[in-house]
Design an enzyme around this catalytic site. Structure first.
Site, short mmCIF file in Angstrom:
data_model
loop_
_atom_site.label_atom_id
_atom_site.label_comp_id
_atom_site.label_asym_id
_atom_site.label_seq_id
_atom_site.Cartn_x
_atom_site.Cartn_y
_atom_site.Cartn_z
N ASP A 435 10.03 -8.82 1.66
CA ASP A 435 11.40 -8.06 2.23
C ASP A 435 11.20 -6.85 2.46
O ASP A 435 10.59 -6.36 1.49
CB ASP A 435 12.24 -8.31 2.10
CG ASP A 435 13.54 -7.94 2.84
OD1 ASP A 435 14.07 -7.18 4.07
OD2 ASP A 435 14.72 -8.00 1.96
N GLU A 438 8.98 -2.90 6.19
CA GLU A 438 8.34 -2.41 7.52
C GLU A 438 7.80 -0.82 7.37
O GLU A 438 7.32 -0.35 8.32
CB GLU A 438 10.24 -2.19 8.34
CG GLU A 438 10.77 -3.12 8.75
CD GLU A 438 11.69 -3.98 7.87
OE1 GLU A 438 11.52 -3.43 6.91
OE2 GLU A 438 11.14 -4.72 7.86
N ASP A 588 18.08 -9.54 9.18
CA ASP A 588 19.83 -10.02 8.95
C ASP A 588 20.59 -10.11 10.20
O ASP A 588 21.08 -9.16 10.68
CB ASP A 588 19.64 -8.53 7.97
CG ASP A 588 18.86 -8.40 6.91
OD1 ASP A 588 18.50 -9.17 6.17
OD2 ASP A 588 18.96 -7.26 6.28
#
Ligand code: NAG
Ligand code: NAG
Ligand code: NAG
Ligand code: NAG
Ligand code: NAG
Ligand code: NAG
Ligand code: NAG
Ligand code: NAG
Length: 907
Positions: A435, A438, A588
């Protein structure tokens, strides 16, 4: 005050650009893009497989966004009969290009001639432009005439004309309509931690590929292999007509044209460029439960037990960052998730035929502990130009970030995995969740005081109070998990790119061309874009690759600790080709109908267009409070995602399926349906890993000439044979779905339903049900019974549902293997067919199985009900009400077989 400081910093870097000694023209007479002169082609040479040319700036430089590059090279290659590669790059080869280590290029066939390929190209020398058309029919697919190519040090523009009202798909990651808007539309590609996945913004990943579907004239794909930040604009104006325009802040023009001509063929051809998807373990298709905010190991165990009590099959239990000690990766919270209890949790799950997954983030706490110290020693962290480790703020507070391009990083990551996830001494996970890659950084740019920011914003957050036990018994778990069990012992690859490193002297923080990044400036809330990797590449160029690099490095780390088994890694951030390494959950989302709906379009994007088929969104919604009706519907839809996981955010209402009667019933039904179909799903997934044929298909893939299907984004084909049409309206129990002109059969009642190319409304669809149809022409292998785990499921016999097409024929396939090993010594690929009332089974039968085919059911036999018994196989039983005939038998899945079902069955 802060603003002024920022301005000064920006001004300083511009000054550097101006002083740059690297032969770039001083940026003095900066002119608007409209004034750019374009290029002129000279030295045009036909080659055996294409063409090369030199491109030189055709007039005075306009230097709008950096300096115009004076001399470019054009290289056009017919790589295969249906793939054309067009590259335009700087003659000096300094401009950054996506490294081969991240995305290996497929190369050319070698024997394709320019006269046999499906695509033809044409160049115009002055002013330079190029066009790509179909050889057959001559349809122009791409044509840059009318807008000059602009190739500057921090900007690239390339525009193509398109026909009016084009049907375009792709260009993700986004949560906009599946069929892209064609006017006033900007798609920005820049990885972003995009909480609530808002429409019209850049999300977690980057897939600069689009499919252009032209009905009977065919479908083609266009992939721009470029990882720089970009705005892709699709518009239609009076002066220019319909167009699509790339605006990137770096990189080169590196385009792959894929000829199709069917949508499925475009998908397969795209897989040839970016790689086939990774095979996933059989158990990975089971049902997964997760939540951020499980307070301790007892709560995790209790959830597992509650699923059993509620008789809802749970295959995989997950734990979010809660298990870490103060959110430090590669640690366990000694009080809430002590290692020995974690080990006992995992061994209990394994004994119950269940699996376990935890999260790992890239950011490593900047703190004196082994994962950090080992990273420092391995030189694995990103550094500032002065050699100090770059600091951001993520869950644990101040953090360092791995430099996936540094020589020592893979080994560092492997070592952390083999130690922390050690089967004998650590947390023996079965698969991995990654997770925040980015990469997400909570500290807003310029993040001058990370320690102050972390303290002021409460990172790491205060953990929940410690409990000695759950306070209630947890059935099915060892004594250590029960109240007053006492005794809580607390224990405390690299790339070697030599060219394409990126032009020097650029403004890597605030480039002159501003993309529409929803996070603001490029470096905001991520890693600073002016950092350099150990190999010399700048984060400005590689930002969009960070998540995909973490994916492949983490996959390799999983392989290092368990070399023979298929790694299942689920990531948030992806780049083109990520499906070759990992799966993706859709980030999300929020508990609300719009997110339930958009998950279908996003699943279609990833599975059918981006070649990342292990995909699904958080069932019942991650953020906000869900409610029984939404969660029940989502349980039924999620059962048709390739990746089926219930997940919720900390602080939101608990929504494990057993929380409400409605969701319990919905999940029991949905999982029963999914599990009985699991081998059908596994077969379709396997097919995609072998050929690139998508397991999830938009309707236009199956009915490419039916223009009603082009915008459909709330229905999909699951495999080739099952059309899923979920209820999509808020709180509704009716669904209006499209049935193409073909014969279908209701999946649950088996009743024939003749599609007429019209919309059909069905009412009273209970919240625990979903609408699905079998497409005529299909044979579906179903397990006779579902089971509580996929291990037990694999022991069940098969029944075959034969759904004839309008000519009375049907076919299907079944792939069988051991389900988990990378090397499969024995596999079966069994083909079923039905014609003229005879069923036959052939193909390859390598995989040994005790499961038999125990019945054959032929649907839609209305007119055969009157067939006298002597003309039917005597063991065939008629169900007149459901218009079907069933033959019971017992046929092993290890050899060919033929049987008549009906001697005079009509077509
Ligand atoms: C490209 O567009 C130009 C201008 O519209 C047109 O003249 C030319 O024929 C087109 N090229 C091809 C190959 O279609
Ligand atoms: C797409 O276009 C329609 C109308 O053409 C508009 O209503 C809608 O807001 C647009 N959507 C996006 C995401 O731009
Ligand atoms: C589309 O064109 C219109 C009219 O020229 C213009 O106002 C608008 O900004 C353009 N939109 C995009 C996304 O380029
Ligand atoms: C184009 O879209 C932008 C933002 O999405 C909007 O502000 C603008 O009004 C639109 N322009 C036209 C011409 O529709
Ligand atoms: C990384 O490895 C390459 C190839 O072995 C070597 O040339 C280079 O010097 C190494 N870089 C560092 C910083 O160690
Ligand atoms: C460097 O790259 C070349 C070409 O991609 C490759 O053949 C070679 O093995 C690489 N060397 C190292 C040390 O990684
Ligand atoms: C960074 O993001 C924050 C919101 O998260 C925003 O308030 C701020 O303006 C952004 N800063 C820049 C430089 O874009
Ligand atoms: C549970 O829900 C199902 C499906 O809606 C319903 O048929 C059943 O009566 C409910 N049972 C209870 C105890 O509420």
């Amino acid at each position: 005050m802060a603003r002024t400081m920022q301005w000064l910093v920006a001004a300083a870097s511009v000054a550097q650009v101006l002083a740059s000694p690297h032969g770039l023209v001083r940026r003095q007479n900066s002119l608007p893009i409209e004034n750019c002169p374009g290029y002129k082609a000279t030295n045009v040479q036909q080659t055996s497989q294409g063409l090369t040319a030199d491109l030189t700036l055709a007039g005075p430089a306009c230097n709008t966004y950096g300096q115009d590059i004076e001399t470019l090279k054009l290289e056009i290659t017919q790589e295969t009969g249906n793939r054309l590669h067009v590259q335009i790059y700087d003659a000096d080869e300094n401009v950054y290009q996506v490294p081969e280590s991240v995305l290996p290029r497929p190369g050319a066939d070698g024997n394709v001639s320019s006269t046999t390929s499906q695509l033809v190209f044409k160049i115009v020398n002055d002013p330079f432009s190029f066009a790509v058309s179909r050889r057959s029919g001559g349809e122009a697919l791409f044509n840059t005439t009318g807008a000059e190519l602009v190739f500057q040090s921090q900007y690239l523009r390339l525009r193509t004309q398109l026909p009016e009202n084009p049907n375009l798909y792709g260009l993700g990651e986004h949560s906009d309509p599946f069929q892209l808007n064609t006017t006033n539309y900007t798609r920005t590609l820049w990885s972003r931690d995009a909480y609530s996945v808002p429409g019209g913004t850049n999300l977690y990943g980057n897939h600069p590929v689009y499919f252009d579907h032209r009905g009977a004239d065919g479908t083609h794909g266009v992939f721009l292999l470029n990882s720089n930040g970009m705005d892709i604009k699709i518009n239609n104006t009076a002066e220019t007509g319909q167009y699509l325009e790339y605006n990137t802040i770096g990189g080169i023009v590196d385009l792959y044209f894929l000829a199709g001509p069917s949508p499925t063929e475009v998908s397969k051809q795209y897989a040839e460029v970016v790689g086939l998807p990774a095979e996933m373990p059989y158990w990975g298709f089971g049902f997964h439960q997760c939540r951020y905010g499980y307070r301790d190991v007892y709560e995790v165990a209790a959830v597992v037990a509650n699923y059993s009590t509620a008789k809802i099959p749970l295959e995989v239990m997950w734990t979010d960052i809660d298990y870490m000690d103060s959110r430090h990766v590669f640690t366990t919270d000694p009080e809430r998730f002590p290692l020995e209890k974690m080990r006992e949790l995992v061994s209990t799950l394994h004994a119950r035929q269940q699996s376990y997954i935890v999260m790992v983030d890239p950011a490593v706490a900047y703190y004196n502990y082994s994962a950090f110290n080992n990273g420092v020693e391995a030189n694995a962290f990103l550094k500032r130009s002065n050699g100090s480790i770059y600091q951001g703020v993520v869950w644990p507070g101040v953090t360092a970030f791995p430099d996936w391009f540094a020589n020592g990083t893979q080994e560092y990551w492997n070592n952390e995995f083999t130690t922390f996830f050690n089967a004998d001494t650590g947390v023996d996970i079965d698969a991995l969740w990654i997770d925040m890659n980015e990469a997400s950084n909570f500290c807003t740019w310029p993040c001058s005081d990370p320690f102050g920011y972390a303290a002021a914003n409460g990172y790491p957050p205060t953990p929940p109070a410690v409990r000695a036990d759950a306070g209630y018994p947890i059935p099915g778990f060892p004594a250590d998990f029960q109240p007053s069990s006492g005794g809580r012992k607390v224990k405390r690859q690299s790339s070697n790119t030599t060219s394409h490193l990126g032009l020097p002297g650029r403004n890597l923080i605030d480039p002159p061309y501003t993309i529409n990044n929803a996070a603001g400036s490029l470096s905001n809330r991520t890693i600073d874009t002016d950092l350099y990797h150990e190999n010399g590449l700048a984060m400005y160029d590689t930002h969009n690759l960070y998540g995909t690099m973490m994916s492949s490095v983490s996959r390799d780390a999983m392989l290092a600790r368990r070399p023979t088994r298929r790694p299942m890694v689920i990531t948030r951030s992806t780049f083109a080709g990520a499906g070759h390494h990992v799966g993706h959950w859709l980030g999300d989302n929020v508990a609300g109908w719009p997110w339930y709906r958009v998950s279908i379009a996003q699943m279609l994007e990833f599975a059918a267009i981006f070649q990342l088929p292990m995909v699904g969104s958080d069932v019942c919604g991650y953020a906000g409070n869900t409610w029984p009706e939404l969660c029940a519907r989502w349980a039924t839809l999620g059962a048709f995602y390739p990746f089926y996981r219930n997940h919720a955010e900390v602080g939101s209402v608990n929504h494990e399926f057993y929380r409400w009667n409605l969701t319990t019933v919905a999940a029991q039904r949905a999982i029963d349906t999914r599990y009985r179909l699991l081998d059908y799903l596994y077969t379709a997934f396997h097919e995609q890993t072998v050929s690139g044929k998508p397991l999830i298909q938009p309707l236009f893939f199956v009915y490419p000439e039916d223009s009603n299907t082009f915008p459909i984004e709330h229905q999909f084909f699951w495999g080739d044979s099952i059309l899923v049409s979920p209820v999509v309206d808020d709180n509704s129990t009716s669904v209006t779905f499209y049935l193409p002109d073909d014969i279908f059969y209701d999946y649950f009642t088996y009743e024939p339903e003749r599609g007429t190319g019209n919309w059909v409304t069905r009412n009273n669809v209970d919240f625990t049900e979903i609408t699905a149809h079998i497409r005529g022409g299909s044979i579906i292998p179903l397990r006779q019974n579902s089971a509580n785990t996929t291990t037990e499921l694999r022991k069940q016999d098969f029944v075959l549902i034969i759904a004839p097409d309008l000519e009375g024929k049907a076919e299907g396939t079944l792939y069988l293997d051991e389900g988990d090993a990378i090397e499969q010594p024995q596999t079966s690929l069994i083909t079923f067919s039905y014609a003229n009332g005879t069923f036959s089974m052939g193909g390859s039968f390598g995989y040994p199985t005790d499961a038999n085919v125990v019945s054959l059911t032929v649907l839609g036999q209305g007119s055969n009900m009157t067939t006298p018994a002597h003309k039917r196989d005597s063991s065939v039983v008629v169900d007149a009400k459901r218009q079907m005939i069933t033959k019971k038998l017992s046929v092993p899945l290890t050899e060919s077989f033929v049987t008549p079902l009906c001697q005079e069955c009509e077509a």
